[in-house]
Design an enzyme around this catalytic site. Sequence first.
Site, PDB file in Angstrom:
ATOM      1  N   THR A  29       0.795  -1.238   0.000  1.00  0.00           N
ATOM      2  CA  THR A  29       0.000   0.000   0.000  1.00  0.00           C
ATOM      3  C   THR A  29       0.829   1.291   0.000  1.00  0.00           C
ATOM      4  O   THR A  29       0.658   2.149  -0.864  1.00  0.00           O
ATOM      5  CB  THR A  29      -0.953   0.003   1.206  1.00  0.00           C
ATOM      6  OG1 THR A  29      -1.878  -1.061   1.014  1.00  0.00           O
ATOM      7  CG2 THR A  29      -1.709   1.312   1.330  1.00  0.00           C
ATOM      8  N   ARG A  61      -1.643   6.206   5.837  1.00  0.00           N
ATOM      9  CA  ARG A  61      -0.674   6.234   4.724  1.00  0.00           C
ATOM     10  C   ARG A  61      -1.346   6.518   3.386  1.00  0.00           C
ATOM     11  O   ARG A  61      -0.711   7.064   2.482  1.00  0.00           O
ATOM     12  CB  ARG A  61       0.127   4.931   4.671  1.00  0.00           C
ATOM     13  CG  ARG A  61      -0.686   3.652   4.509  1.00  0.00           C
ATOM     14  CD  ARG A  61       0.231   2.434   4.657  1.00  0.00           C
ATOM     15  NE  ARG A  61      -0.471   1.155   4.531  1.00  0.00           N
ATOM     16  CZ  ARG A  61      -1.137   0.538   5.507  1.00  0.00           C
ATOM     17  NH1 ARG A  61      -1.230   1.111   6.700  1.00  0.00           N
ATOM     18  NH2 ARG A  61      -1.713  -0.637   5.310  1.00  0.00           N
ATOM     19  N   LYS A 120      -7.160   5.192   5.784  1.00  0.00           N
ATOM     20  CA  LYS A 120      -5.807   4.788   6.202  1.00  0.00           C
ATOM     21  C   LYS A 120      -4.901   6.017   6.258  1.00  0.00           C
ATOM     22  O   LYS A 120      -4.867   6.797   5.302  1.00  0.00           O
ATOM     23  CB  LYS A 120      -5.180   3.839   5.179  1.00  0.00           C
ATOM     24  CG  LYS A 120      -5.656   2.402   5.241  1.00  0.00           C
ATOM     25  CD  LYS A 120      -4.841   1.547   4.260  1.00  0.00           C
ATOM     26  CE  LYS A 120      -5.358   0.122   4.219  1.00  0.00           C
ATOM     27  NZ  LYS A 120      -4.653  -0.705   3.220  1.00  0.00           N
TER      28      LYS A 120
HETATM   29 ZN    ZN Z   1      -3.101  -1.387  -0.376  1.00  0.00          ZN
HETATM   30 ZN    ZN Z   2      -3.441  -4.957   1.441  1.00  0.00          ZN
END
Ligand code: ZN
Ligand code: ZN
Length: 550
Positions: free
Chosen positions: A81, A165, A163
């Site tokens: 990610t 990030r 998220k």
């Molecule tokens: Zn991801």
């Molecule tokens: Zn993932």
Amino acid sequence: MKKYLLLSLFIAGFINATAQSKEDVKPFTKPKLVVGIVVDQMRYDYLVRFWDRYQDGGFKRMVNEGFNCKNNHFNYIPTYTAVGHTSVYTGTTPNVHGVIGNNWYDKVADRMVYCTEDNNANSVGTTSDAGKMSPWRMESSTITDQLKLATVSKGKVIGVSVKDRGSILPAGHAADAAYWFHGSDEGVWITSDYYMKELPKWVKKFNKSNQAEKYKKVWNTLYDIDTYHQSLADKNAYEGPFKTQGAAVFPYDIPALWEKNGAFDLIKGVPFGNSLTTDFAMAAIEGEDLGQDDITDFIAISFSSSDYVGHRFGVSAVETQDMYLRLDLDIERLLNYLDDKVGQGEYTVFLTSDHAAVEVPAYLEDLKIPGGYADSKGFRSNLDTFLKETYNSEDLVKNISNGQIFLNQERLKEIGITSKEIEDAIVNEIKNYKHVAQAYTGYAMRNQTFTRGIASKLQLGYNFNRSGDVLFVWEPGYLATSSRTGTSHGTGYAYDTHAPLLFFGKGINHGSTVKRTEIPDIANTIAALLGIAFPSGSNGEPISEALQLD
Ligand code: ZN
Ligand code: ZN
């Protein structure tokens, strides 16, 4: 005479200016707003597989009116990610931008670090530590940074994702803000004092509105479950249930699962997390007046619930299909909102993902397609035994993570072995281990040039300062996990690298291509569209077919 001269100069100048303005075809396009969308773990084939089930205003609208890069890939390893988000926005690869994983072993600190953790930062909007974050480990500029530079900071840049990030890395180093969702018992959108001292009024208002609480409701399929022909039966052996749940089947009673599954964090793990992200992104556009003047603004939206859903249920689950059908509606809602707020044709959107995913290996096994589970614990103990027998030393490996082996360089010096010597010995040893497909030394990564295949992807993922001393990859279809449900990603194989890439809106041609495009091309395509400088480390090629520039 003098007067006459001045007059004629004036007339000449006027004629000249008129002529110039006729020929002045601007070599750039200035949308009022650029919307970058990253759908976490979205495979390219989800566009095709669920095509007949999508409505007209979401994915289909972007394809039918915009430009579709059908053969778009990540060109490095590992496909995680943080690495994906960074590569999309910096237009380069981990060898340059330095984000080599979500977490990685920091050789200097001698510990695992998280991509965006920052002990010098403080939380804003929560008393927890969830806001101690910044993009400081990302070592090259982003397209969003370049917009800041090009507009002397007058263009606003905002990042949004459940998220941290997924919000921080796209928003770049010079962003006005990156917001992410803090679950637990709070259920609020937060940030870090890297950006600001206090949440703006509109964020406080959103948090007070209990919008997140509204998603504490049962998740059932959007349509009759018998119509999900593109997926496996709801009940199958390849999906992982939530805690306290017997089997991974509909309906998902979110209120009943709430306490034992992280309370508000549970929302991140179901499609409602994407809806909440859409709500918040729209509130950001409204609250920050994005796209309301002639200076281009940028909002980076990452839909991250798709990754949690994908991990738990896998590629061919009804749950995953339902999540994409719902995301399609969220994207339609967002585009309609942008039409209304910014104006149809006044904004530009791109949509891609941060990596794709493999089919659940247990499912591949059942179909007799290559794939399965690699034994990472056995790998480690075999390697330890080998090193002990060969070098009579037990502490030569500091860490193994993200397919990289980090050696104890101090210990090597003490016992008088060069790193190259032991790297070669390890490659020679682990090539015999079950399901190890390829391995390369850090020495080879630094001293040779690889232009094709896995070695080239490893090299683009190999950071001179941060990466390990031996790099290895598993065979296609293999995951190093003991869980036989759900899926993951991280490899350089097509199932992890093939990602959607759609462009839509101002300055974008209608069409498609099956020519190979790569993730680092995206930032430079947007830079070429806007006519601004490319991100500092970028090495992608603008996808000229997608652009209306002439
Ligand atoms: Zn991801
Ligand atoms: Zn993932």
